[in-house]
Every structure is written in C-alpha cells, then in structure tokens.
Design a protein around this motif. Structure first.
Motif: not given
Length: 107
Positions: A62-63, A69-73, A101-107
């Motif tokens: 997916n990334y 496609k020129g998108q941030l991932a 395309g960015i997956i957020e992770w808060l820890g």
C-alpha cells in the motif's frame, strides 16, 4: 480477552467469537486455557508471527502504491505524555486527512 476487547474497542464476546472462528481454521490449538487464564501455544505464536509478516507486506504494498502516485505514505510514530494523547490527534487531523497513506500511532 478483556484487554484485547478494550484494545480493539469491541465487546469481550465479540473477541471470543472471532478467536474461536480463527481457531477453527487450524487442526492444532492456537491457545490453551489453564484455570481462568488463556495462553498462546507455540503454534499460536508461530501463526501470530506469520500473520504479522503478512500484514506488514500488505502495508508495504500500500505504501509503495501511494508513493508511486506521489502521495505521502508510511507510519507516523509520535510519543507524547499521557495527557497529550487526547490533544495531539486534534493537531494532526488535518494532516492525516490530506495524507491518508500515513498511519498514526500515538504511544
């Protein structure tokens, strides 16, 4: 089961049903119950590692697709103090909407 249900924002019975459905796909037990506790078998640990590897490969595909496609991932990892975990998503929401395309992770 309770902790897994909380992490997944599901009810405990829903998690139990999903685990049973997943377990039914294998002839070898993934878990064992001793008293009131559930333990992952060695086979279950191997299946978990394999499943995690498969998911990582899907994320990588997916990334790469988004990057072509020129998108941030990728995965955005942010460490915050406990009180900021409620505020930080507000600050990031517009960025995450623009870059799906960015997956957020808060820890």
């Amino acid at each position: 089961m309770t902790k897994a249900a909380e992490e997944l924002h599901l009810t405990q019975p829903a998690v139990s049903i999903q685990l049973k459905n997943f377990q039914d796909q294998f002839e070898i037990p993934l878990t064992e119950i001793v008293g009131r506790k559930i333990f992952i078998t060695d086979f279950g640990k191997e299946i978990a590692i394999t499943a995690e590897n498969i998911l990582n490969q899907v994320y990588a595909i997916n990334y790469k697709t988004l990057a072509h496609k020129g998108q941030l991932a990728g995965c955005l990892k942010i460490s915050v103090v406990s009180t900021d975990k409620y505020v930080m998503p507000c600050f990031l929401s517009d960025f995450l909407k623009q870059h799906q395309g960015i997956i957020e992770w808060l820890g």
